[in-house]
Enzyme design. Structure first.
Site, PDB file in Angstrom:
ATOM      1  N   GLY A   1      94.656 -59.008  64.974  1.00 38.01           N
ATOM      2  CA  GLY A   1      93.585 -58.225  64.152  1.00 38.01           C
ATOM      3  C   GLY A   1      94.437 -57.018  63.574  1.00 38.01           C
TER       4      GLY A   1
ATOM      5  N   GLY B   1      94.084 -50.807  64.867  1.00 35.68           N
ATOM      6  CA  GLY B   1      93.113 -49.807  64.948  1.00 35.68           C
ATOM      7  C   GLY B   1      91.808 -50.588  65.367  1.00 35.68           C
TER       8      GLY B   1
ATOM      9  N   GLY C   1      91.175 -52.344  68.083  1.00 41.74           N
ATOM     10  CA  GLY C   1      90.577 -52.317  69.220  1.00 41.74           C
ATOM     11  C   GLY C   1      91.199 -53.184  70.217  1.00 41.74           C
ATOM     12  N   LYS C   2      92.377 -53.836  69.835  1.00 42.60           N
ATOM     13  CA  LYS C   2      93.025 -54.827  70.684  1.00 42.60           C
ATOM     14  C   LYS C   2      93.653 -54.548  72.130  1.00 42.60           C
ATOM     15  CE  LYS C   2      95.957 -55.756  67.516  1.00 42.60           C
ATOM     16  NZ  LYS C   2      95.530 -54.686  66.625  1.00 42.60           N
ATOM     17  N   THR C   3      94.301 -53.343  72.114  1.00 46.46           N
ATOM     18  CA  THR C   3      94.557 -52.610  73.254  1.00 46.46           C
ATOM     19  C   THR C   3      93.523 -52.213  74.028  1.00 46.46           C
ATOM     20  OG1 THR C   3      96.666 -51.988  72.144  1.00 46.46           O
ATOM     21  CG2 THR C   3      96.269 -51.080  74.311  1.00 46.46           C
TER      22      THR C   3
ATOM     23  N   HIS D   1      88.158 -37.836  34.273  1.00 42.28           N
ATOM     24  CA  HIS D   1      88.732 -38.836  34.762  1.00 42.28           C
ATOM     25  C   HIS D   1      87.711 -39.478  35.946  1.00 42.28           C
ATOM     26  CE1 HIS D   1      92.409 -41.418  36.190  1.00 42.28           C
ATOM     27  NE2 HIS D   1      91.606 -41.663  37.214  1.00 42.28           N
ATOM     28  N   GLU D   2      87.385 -38.631  36.840  1.00 39.22           N
ATOM     29  CA  GLU D   2      86.335 -39.185  37.945  1.00 39.22           C
ATOM     30  C   GLU D   2      85.127 -39.382  37.196  1.00 39.22           C
ATOM     31  OE1 GLU D   2      87.730 -40.056  40.758  1.00 39.22           O
ATOM     32  OE2 GLU D   2      89.566 -38.964  40.450  1.00 39.22           O
TER      33      GLU D   2
ATOM     34  N   HIS E   1      85.286 -43.022  35.964  1.00 39.13           N
ATOM     35  CA  HIS E   1      84.968 -43.817  37.323  1.00 39.13           C
ATOM     36  C   HIS E   1      83.886 -44.276  37.451  1.00 39.13           C
ATOM     37  CE1 HIS E   1      89.214 -44.611  37.891  1.00 39.13           C
ATOM     38  NE2 HIS E   1      89.742 -43.481  38.121  1.00 39.13           N
TER      39      HIS E   1
ATOM     40  N   ASP F   1      95.616 -45.952  39.591  1.00 41.22           N
ATOM     41  CA  ASP F   1      94.618 -46.912  38.925  1.00 41.22           C
ATOM     42  C   ASP F   1      95.302 -48.202  38.516  1.00 41.22           C
ATOM     43  OD1 ASP F   1      92.681 -44.876  39.692  1.00 41.22           O
ATOM     44  OD2 ASP F   1      92.542 -43.996  37.605  1.00 41.22           O
TER      45      ASP F   1
END
Length: 645
Positions: A207, A210, A212-214, A429-430, A433, A506
């Site tokens: 996976g 982060g 959650g394997k450990t 610009h934002e 978007h 972008d």
């Protein structure tokens, strides 16, 4: 006091004792005071001394070479001086002045015998002790010291010694079910052996980072109640040849003595990479370690009751012999959680945090699509820190919303002062978007628009997340994403009639999406339903590069198709913004006034009604080709990258 500190104190105490012994064995030079030998003879003849003690000074050949005179004056003061051997005036003067005197040999004590030995062999002994000390420090000071190179460094945990259980793990229910079977076997192996079943020898947790394997492995240790050996893949590889293989053998030997038990190797890709990938084709210490692990997992000697668990986020670099059935029989995927999983994870991490009554974790889960378990844990912690910083008694939705932005785009940088021109350019610009994304029916809903600088170089961002989790995306959705990505650049082109460096990320995101559409998803008429993802070269653990599996002519066609998709997306964004220039100006002014516009405020702000739900599309074909298979979920659009100005 731990063993390492005790060993260090013992070492320095022994070293100090040796130095003191050497110093004590050295001959002390007598203090001649201020009296000359000729003055001593004259005063002795006159009887000026109350007593004189003569000590013989032994030479290197064993015989006396002179005297040390310990003189006591009649006033009680003392002085020491040396006299040569065979001086007839010395004893004549003492007899003439009636001065009591006594002659005795030098008393060297035990130093007479130990001193020469230490002076001869002391430096060699100190060098040997120093070498042992350095080697012990290099090996971490473990049991056995510098001679325990081949001993395993695995930490042994008992089930009752860890506080993590399955109740502390959420969002990975399928993985928990797979591992619950392992735990059940460890508790009651006869249940499976009666039916002739064999428990898997190895379980590989796969996976992204982060997820959650450990943590899952720690929960298994807490639930199983059996010995749990934990070690990192990097602990096997050392600077000495053969140490890694020896540690593998020692680890499995310990496991057999404690069977049934679990051995967990974290980041196994550090030692389990493809063989034959070393430089120059020579012997590789990592390969020898891997060979020893392969033999221990499935060789002539059975490892009954020893279950190997391992975790990695790089399954593509593992050697095929390591992940075949019989070694790692079961591979458990620990992926990013879905909406229900995110809500469950938020509940786990918030159970010890004072939450306000208005906090709705389901809303937070909807806004965090694509977040891993570690991201969600960080989100709750950041919210608690923000609430404490603001002096609040509990964490509210305001802090959690701000924490999403911190995890998503980094902390605010209000100290970064933008010029008026940069601020206006960022706002347009934002707004570009957000408006292009809002005006397209296939785009994800806009969650937030901000022109507050965040992170390293982000002057603003537009956040959009899907309403629900999805694992495939069609061509229309990808084209809408491309147009939204190019919306900021299109707004700058319309308003200022020039381009800036703010659209660099972008262009990178749009080019990557377009190239995936052409080379991986078969969404190009000229290329057709063919995949040109490239074959990975097996060199230095598959980290060197990819081998291109198409001709130069095909490469030119791919470049043309990618450029065509990006340019068409830009033209579409420009057309939408020109048609809705009034809305662009209105949204830009709101951003300049407020700096932040929430997604639920967008429709009311620009004065448009929410779009109707699109009707189910007919089964159409992309440009001149058969309907492609659904694109993979491994697309940046799962959680769109922020669009910095």
């Amino acid at each position: 006091m731990n063993n390492n500190m005790l060993k260090a104190i013992t070492f320095w105490a022994v070293l100090l004792g040796l130095l003191l012994l050497v110093l004590s064995s050295m001959r002390k030079a007598p203090d001649t005071g201020t009296m000359r030998y000729s003055d001593f003879i004259n005063q002795a003849e006159q009887g000026a001394f109350s007593s004189v003690d003569l000590t013989e000074i032994q030479g290197s050949q064993g015989g006396p070479m002179g005297y040390t005179l310990h003189v006591t004056r009649k006033d009680g003061s003392k002085v020491d001086l040396m006299a040569p051997l065979g001086d007839s005036f010395l004893f004549d003067a003492l007899r003439k002045g009636a001065v009591p005197f006594a002659v005795k040999p030098e008393d060297q004590g035990i130093g007479q015998y130990i001193g020469p030995v230490l002076l001869e062999f002391g430096p060699i002994v100190l060098l040997i002790v120093f070498w042992f000390f350095i080697m012990n420090r290099m090996q971490g000071g473990g049991p056995g010291g510098a001679l325990a190179f081949g001993k395993s460094r695995a930490k042994i945990l008992q089930g009752s010694g860890t506080r993590v259980t399955f109740a502390d793990v959420a969002g990975v229910d399928e993985a928990k079910e797979e591992l619950a079977e392992i735990i059940d076997f460890l508790k009651d192996p006869g249940k499976y052996q009666r039916l002739g079943g064999k428990i898997p020898k190895g379980v590989l947790l796969l996976g992204p980072p982060g997820t959650g394997k450990t943590l899952l492995a720690r929960a298994v240790a807490g639930e199983a109640g059996r010995p749990f050996f934990s070690i990192s893949g990097s602990d096997f590889v050392e600077m000495f040849v053969g140490v890694g293989a020896s540690r593998v053998r020692d680890l499995f030997e310990q496991g057999k003595k404690s069977a049934p038990c679990i051995i967990f190797i974290d980041e196994i890709d550090a030692v389990g990479r493809h063989r034959g990938a070393g430089l120059g084709g020579g012997h590789d210490e990592r390969e020898q370690t891997l060979n020893a692990m392969l033999v221990e997992m499935d060789g002539f000697e059975a490892n009954t009751g020893v279950i190997l668990m391992a975790a990695t986020n790089r399954p593509d670099v593992l050697d095929p012999a390591l992940i075949r059935p019989g070694r790692f029989d079961r591979q458990v995927t620990v992926d990013r959680p879905d909406l229900g999983g995110r809500v469950a994870i938020l509940k786990v991490h918030s159970k010890n945090v004072l939450m306000d009554a208005n906090v709705d974790l389901k809303v937070i889960g909807q806004r965090t699509s694509g977040f891993s378990g570690a991201d969600l844990a960080n989100l709750i912690n950041e919210g608690a820190l923000l609430a404490a910083r603001r002096g609040k008694k509990s964490v509210t939705m305001e802090e959690l919303t701000e924490a999403i932005d911190r995890v998503y785009a980094g902390p605010q940088r209000r100290s970064r002062i933008m010029t008026d021109k940069e601020k206006v350019s960022t706002a347009y610009h934002e707004a570009g978007h957000a408006l292009v994304g809002r005006l397209q029916p296939n785009s994800d809903p806009i969650q937030k628009i901000s022109i507050i600088p965040r992170g390293h170089a982000m002057l603003g961002y537009t956040m959009s997340t899907p309403k629900e989790d999805r694992f495939t995306r069609d061509r229309k959705e990808l084209l809408s994403e491309l147009a939204m990505t190019m919306g900021g650049r299109a707004a700058e082109l319309i308003v200022f009639n020039e381009l800036s460096t703010g659209a660099a990320s972008d262009l990178e995101a749009a080019t990557k999406t377009a190239r995936n559409m052409v080379t991986r998803f078969g969404m190009s008429a000229k290329i057709g339903s063919v995949s040109f993802s490239g074959r990975q070269e097996v060199f230095i653990g598959r980290d060197w590069g990819k081998e291109r599996d198409y001709s130069e002519k095909t490469a030119e066609v791919i470049d043309e198709e990618v450029r065509k998709l990006v340019e068409e997306a830009e033209r579409r964004a420009v057309a939408l913004l020109r048609k809705n220039r009034r809305l662009l100006e209105k949204l830009t002014r709101a951003l300049l006034d407020r700096e932040v516009v929430e997604g639920h405020e967008l429709d009311a702000l620009i004065g448009i009604k929410p779009p109707k739900a699109p009707r189910a599309p007919k089964a159409d074909k992309p440009e001149g080709g058969a309907a492609p298979s659904a694109p993979s979920a491994v697309i940046d659009g799962v959680l769109p990258a922020p669009n910095p100005a």
